[in-house]
Design a protein around this motif. Structure first.
Motif, PDB file in Angstrom:
ATOM      1  N   ALA A 132       0.869  -0.883  -0.117  1.00  0.00           N
ATOM      2  CA  ALA A 132       0.116  -0.139  -0.539  1.00  0.00           C
ATOM      3  C   ALA A 132       1.014   1.240  -0.208  1.00  0.00           C
ATOM      4  CB  ALA A 132      -0.649  -0.161   0.871  1.00  0.00           C
ATOM      5  N   ILE A 133       2.289   1.293   1.037  1.00  0.00           N
ATOM      6  CA  ILE A 133       3.029   2.495   0.696  1.00  0.00           C
ATOM      7  C   ILE A 133       3.731   2.778  -0.735  1.00  0.00           C
ATOM      8  CG2 ILE A 133       5.175   3.175   2.120  1.00  0.00           C
ATOM      9  CD1 ILE A 133       4.173   1.980   4.293  1.00  0.00           C
ATOM     10  N   VAL A 134       3.537   1.181  -1.396  1.00  0.00           N
ATOM     11  CA  VAL A 134       4.231   1.778  -1.934  1.00  0.00           C
ATOM     12  C   VAL A 134       3.644   1.875  -3.091  1.00  0.00           C
ATOM     13  CG1 VAL A 134       4.909  -0.027  -4.476  1.00  0.00           C
ATOM     14  CG2 VAL A 134       6.219  -0.161  -2.421  1.00  0.00           C
ATOM     15  N   THR A 142      -6.616  -6.868  -4.242  1.00  0.00           N
ATOM     16  CA  THR A 142      -6.730  -5.742  -5.538  1.00  0.00           C
ATOM     17  C   THR A 142      -7.779  -4.703  -4.650  1.00  0.00           C
ATOM     18  OG1 THR A 142      -6.925  -7.872  -6.869  1.00  0.00           O
ATOM     19  CG2 THR A 142      -7.986  -6.061  -7.903  1.00  0.00           C
ATOM     20  N   GLY A 143      -8.994  -4.903  -3.983  1.00  0.00           N
ATOM     21  CA  GLY A 143      -9.605  -3.682  -3.861  1.00  0.00           C
ATOM     22  C   GLY A 143      -9.147  -3.023  -2.480  1.00  0.00           C
ATOM     23  N   PHE A 144      -8.136  -3.115  -1.510  1.00  0.00           N
ATOM     24  CA  PHE A 144      -7.091  -2.074  -1.364  1.00  0.00           C
ATOM     25  C   PHE A 144      -6.296  -2.218  -1.781  1.00  0.00           C
ATOM     26  CE2 PHE A 144      -4.121  -1.397   2.050  1.00  0.00           C
ATOM     27  CZ  PHE A 144      -4.641  -0.893   3.159  1.00  0.00           C
ATOM     28  N   PHE A 145      -5.283  -2.342  -2.831  1.00  0.00           N
ATOM     29  CA  PHE A 145      -5.168  -1.562  -3.671  1.00  0.00           C
ATOM     30  C   PHE A 145      -5.370  -0.236  -4.443  1.00  0.00           C
ATOM     31  CE2 PHE A 145      -1.982  -5.703  -3.162  1.00  0.00           C
ATOM     32  CZ  PHE A 145      -1.532  -5.148  -1.978  1.00  0.00           C
ATOM     33  N   SER A 146      -6.847  -0.778  -4.798  1.00  0.00           N
ATOM     34  CA  SER A 146      -7.769   0.320  -5.493  1.00  0.00           C
ATOM     35  C   SER A 146      -7.469   0.555  -4.895  1.00  0.00           C
ATOM     36  CB  SER A 146      -9.071  -0.199  -6.222  1.00  0.00           C
ATOM     37  OG  SER A 146      -8.644  -1.788  -6.857  1.00  0.00           O
ATOM     38  N   PHE A 147      -8.231   1.006  -3.312  1.00  0.00           N
ATOM     39  CA  PHE A 147      -8.358   2.294  -2.411  1.00  0.00           C
ATOM     40  C   PHE A 147      -7.149   3.124  -2.300  1.00  0.00           C
ATOM     41  CE2 PHE A 147     -10.003   3.396   1.633  1.00  0.00           C
ATOM     42  CZ  PHE A 147     -10.889   4.568   1.522  1.00  0.00           C
ATOM     43  N   CYS A 148      -5.903   2.365  -2.362  1.00  0.00           N
ATOM     44  CA  CYS A 148      -4.502   3.492  -1.832  1.00  0.00           C
ATOM     45  C   CYS A 148      -4.762   3.653  -3.260  1.00  0.00           C
ATOM     46  CB  CYS A 148      -3.472   2.308  -1.562  1.00  0.00           C
ATOM     47  SG  CYS A 148      -4.005   1.224  -0.212  1.00  0.00           S
ATOM     48  N   LEU A 200      -1.871   7.815   3.974  1.00  0.00           N
ATOM     49  CA  LEU A 200      -1.818   7.219   4.335  1.00  0.00           C
ATOM     50  C   LEU A 200      -2.182   7.196   5.509  1.00  0.00           C
ATOM     51  CD1 LEU A 200       1.873   4.882   3.400  1.00  0.00           C
ATOM     52  CD2 LEU A 200      -0.254   4.101   3.393  1.00  0.00           C
ATOM     53  N   GLY A 201      -2.271   8.176   6.607  1.00  0.00           N
ATOM     54  CA  GLY A 201      -3.111   9.006   7.192  1.00  0.00           C
ATOM     55  C   GLY A 201      -4.534   8.872   6.776  1.00  0.00           C
ATOM     56  N   PHE A 202      -5.125   9.515   5.839  1.00  0.00           N
ATOM     57  CA  PHE A 202      -6.312   9.264   5.081  1.00  0.00           C
ATOM     58  C   PHE A 202      -7.641   7.372   5.449  1.00  0.00           C
ATOM     59  CE2 PHE A 202     -10.178   9.213   2.648  1.00  0.00           C
ATOM     60  CZ  PHE A 202     -10.601  10.280   3.077  1.00  0.00           C
ATOM     61  N   LEU A 203      -6.150   7.086   4.802  1.00  0.00           N
ATOM     62  CA  LEU A 203      -7.257   5.247   5.327  1.00  0.00           C
ATOM     63  C   LEU A 203      -6.883   5.376   6.125  1.00  0.00           C
ATOM     64  CD1 LEU A 203      -6.750   2.978   3.625  1.00  0.00           C
ATOM     65  CD2 LEU A 203      -4.172   2.640   4.075  1.00  0.00           C
ATOM     66  N   ILE A 204      -5.578   5.137   7.414  1.00  0.00           N
ATOM     67  CA  ILE A 204      -6.009   5.495   8.528  1.00  0.00           C
ATOM     68  C   ILE A 204      -6.982   5.748   9.691  1.00  0.00           C
ATOM     69  CG2 ILE A 204      -4.784   5.136  10.834  1.00  0.00           C
ATOM     70  CD1 ILE A 204      -2.289   4.869   9.710  1.00  0.00           C
ATOM     71  N   LEU A 205      -7.371   6.945   8.702  1.00  0.00           N
ATOM     72  CA  LEU A 205      -8.807   7.727   9.672  1.00  0.00           C
ATOM     73  C   LEU A 205     -10.110   7.407   9.236  1.00  0.00           C
ATOM     74  CD1 LEU A 205      -9.472  10.409  10.633  1.00  0.00           C
ATOM     75  CD2 LEU A 205      -9.904  11.709   8.889  1.00  0.00           C
ATOM     76  N   TRP A 206     -10.214   6.672   7.502  1.00  0.00           N
ATOM     77  CA  TRP A 206     -11.362   6.150   6.880  1.00  0.00           C
ATOM     78  C   TRP A 206     -11.775   4.557   7.685  1.00  0.00           C
ATOM     79  CZ3 TRP A 206     -14.494   7.494   4.218  1.00  0.00           C
ATOM     80  CH2 TRP A 206     -15.599   6.756   3.501  1.00  0.00           C
ATOM     81  N   SER A 207     -10.185   3.859   7.940  1.00  0.00           N
ATOM     82  CA  SER A 207     -10.936   2.433   9.122  1.00  0.00           C
ATOM     83  C   SER A 207     -11.411   3.418   9.918  1.00  0.00           C
ATOM     84  CB  SER A 207      -9.592   1.818   9.571  1.00  0.00           C
ATOM     85  OG  SER A 207      -8.826   2.806  10.133  1.00  0.00           O
ATOM     86  N   ILE A 208     -10.872   4.353  11.028  1.00  0.00           N
ATOM     87  CA  ILE A 208     -11.570   4.826  11.945  1.00  0.00           C
ATOM     88  C   ILE A 208     -13.046   5.101  12.233  1.00  0.00           C
ATOM     89  CG2 ILE A 208     -11.652   6.373  14.077  1.00  0.00           C
ATOM     90  CD1 ILE A 208      -8.200   6.278  13.407  1.00  0.00           C
ATOM     91  N   ILE A 209     -12.956   6.041  11.190  1.00  0.00           N
ATOM     92  CA  ILE A 209     -14.309   6.914  10.466  1.00  0.00           C
ATOM     93  C   ILE A 209     -15.826   5.138  10.409  1.00  0.00           C
ATOM     94  CG2 ILE A 209     -15.706   7.814   8.783  1.00  0.00           C
ATOM     95  CD1 ILE A 209     -13.322   9.845   8.311  1.00  0.00           C
ATOM     96  N   GLU A 210     -14.950   4.491   9.396  1.00  0.00           N
ATOM     97  CA  GLU A 210     -16.074   2.820   9.264  1.00  0.00           C
ATOM     98  C   GLU A 210     -16.410   2.564  10.745  1.00  0.00           C
ATOM     99  OE1 GLU A 210     -14.142  -0.075   7.033  1.00  0.00           O
ATOM    100  OE2 GLU A 210     -14.802   1.599   5.137  1.00  0.00           O
ATOM    101  N   GLN A 211     -15.481   2.492  11.903  1.00  0.00           N
ATOM    102  CA  GLN A 211     -15.714   1.933  13.175  1.00  0.00           C
ATOM    103  C   GLN A 211     -16.621   3.045  14.521  1.00  0.00           C
ATOM    104  OE1 GLN A 211     -14.840  -1.055  13.744  1.00  0.00           O
ATOM    105  NE2 GLN A 211     -13.757  -1.661  11.953  1.00  0.00           N
ATOM    106  N   ILE A 212     -16.611   4.196  13.826  1.00  0.00           N
ATOM    107  CA  ILE A 212     -17.477   5.242  14.311  1.00  0.00           C
ATOM    108  C   ILE A 212     -18.673   5.311  14.149  1.00  0.00           C
ATOM    109  CG2 ILE A 212     -17.702   7.993  14.678  1.00  0.00           C
ATOM    110  CD1 ILE A 212     -15.014   8.655  15.246  1.00  0.00           C
TER     111      ILE A 212
END
Length: 277
Positions: free
Chosen positions: A76-78, A159-165, A179-191
C-alpha cells in the motif's frame, strides 16, 4: 498492456524505497514458514506450533492467506508513493505529453495493482503448498485442493485494497497524507458502525450495514482462522462454550468488494480526467 506494465515496473524498480518495500514484503510472506520452527517448553509440556495443525490441508489456505493479508500495508505504501512520485517528479505530465492518454495512465496503475495482487497470491499458494506437503496430516489430493476459494478471496482483497490506495494517492497527491487518510477512514467506519448500533438500528443490523463499508467488506472476505484450531475448540468445550462461526467465502462478499474496486478505479480516472495537470 504489456508496454504499460513495463513502464510502471521500470519506474518502481528505479525507486530505491519502493524496491526495498517490495522485497521486504515478499520476505515477510516467506517468513510465514518460520512459524513452523516455533517451539518452546512449559514444564513437562513441549509446544510445537506446527503440530497444532496450522499447516494441515485445507486449513493452511485459510491461515496463510489471513496472515499474509496483514502485510499488505507494505505494498500500500508502494502504491501511494507511486502516485505521489508521479506528481512530485512531474512524470505524470511528461507521460501525457509523450502520448499516453489519461485512460491509459489509470489502466497502467490498475494493471500494477492487479500484478501485485496476483504475484502475492501465487507466492502465498506456493509457500502454503510447500508447508502443507511438509507438515500436513492429510495429503490426499481432494483435501489438498479444497478450500482454494481463500486464495481467490486473498487476490480480491488485495486488489480492492490497493485500488483504494490508488484512489487515495491520486486524491491526496502526498503519500504520508494518503496513508493518514487510510487510517482515518478505518476509524470512521468503526465510528459510523458504533453510532448506527447505539442510536439508530440494532447492533445486528448495524453489523450488516458495516459489511458494505469498503475496508470492512474487504476484511470480511477472509475471517479470522484461529477459532478453527482444535486447541481453541477444545478449550472452548472445556469451559462450556461452543465456537460456531461461518468461515466460508460468500458470493455476496465477493460482489461487494468487486463493486468497490470498480468504484475506486472509476473515481481515480474521473478525478484525473477532471484535474488540470
Amino acid at each position: 498492456m504489456v508496454r504499460l506494465l513495463h513502464i510502471e515496473f521500470i519506474k518502481l524498480w528505479n525507486n530505491r524505497a519502493s524496491k526495498i518495500l517490495i522485497i521486504s514484503y515478499f520476505v515477510l510472506l516467506t517468513s510465514i514458514a518460520l512459524v513452523a520452527a516455533i517451539k518452546f517448553d512449559i514444564g513437562p509440556i513441549q509446544f510445537h506450533l506446527a503440530d497444532q495443525g496450522i499447516f494441515n490441508f485445507p486449513y493452511v489456505w485459510h491461515f496463510n492467506t489471513y496472515i499474509a493479508a496483514l502485510f499488505k500495508l507494505f505494498l500500500a505504501i508502494v502504491i501511494v508513493s507511486m502516485m505521489s512520485n508521479e506528481y512530485s517528479n512531474k512524470t505524470i505530465k511528461q507521460n501525457l505529453i509523450d502520448g499516453l492518454s489519461k485512460k491509459e495512465f489509470i489502466l497502467s496503475k490498475f494493471l500494477t495493482v492487479i500484478s501485485f495482487a496476483l504475484i502475492s497470491t501465487i507466492f502465498v499458494f506456493v509457500v502454503s503448498l510447500i508447508l502443507g506437503l511438509v507438515y500436513s496430516d492429510f495429503n490426499e489430493l481432494p483435501i489438498i485442493f479444497s478450500d482454494l476459494e481463500f486464495l481467490l478471496a486473498f487476490f480480491l482483497k488485495l486488489t480492492g485494497f490497493f485500488s483504494f490506495c490508488l484512489f487515495l494517492g491520486i486524491l491526496v497527491k502526498r503519500s504520508a497524507f494518503a496513508l493518514g487518510f487510510l487510517i482515518l477512514w478505518s476509524i470512521i467506519e468503526q465510528i459510523v458502525f458504533g453510532i448506527l448500533g447505539w442510536k439508530f438500528v440494532s447492533w445486528e443490523t448495524a453489523k450488516i450495514i458495516k459489511g458494505f463499508f469498503p475496508l470492512q467488506s474487504m476484511s470480511n472476505l477472509i475471517k479470522e482462522p484461529f477459532s478453527r484450531l482444535k486447541a481453541v475448540q477444545s478449550i472452548a468445550n472445556e469451559i462450556g462454550e461452543q465456537v460456531i462461526l461461518d468461515y466460508q467465502v460468500h458470493w455476496y462478499e465477493i460482489t461487494i468488494v468487486l463493486c468497490w474496486t470498480a468504484i475506486f478505479v472509476y473515481l481515480s480516472y474521473a478525478l484525473l480526467k477532471k484535474r488540470d495537470l
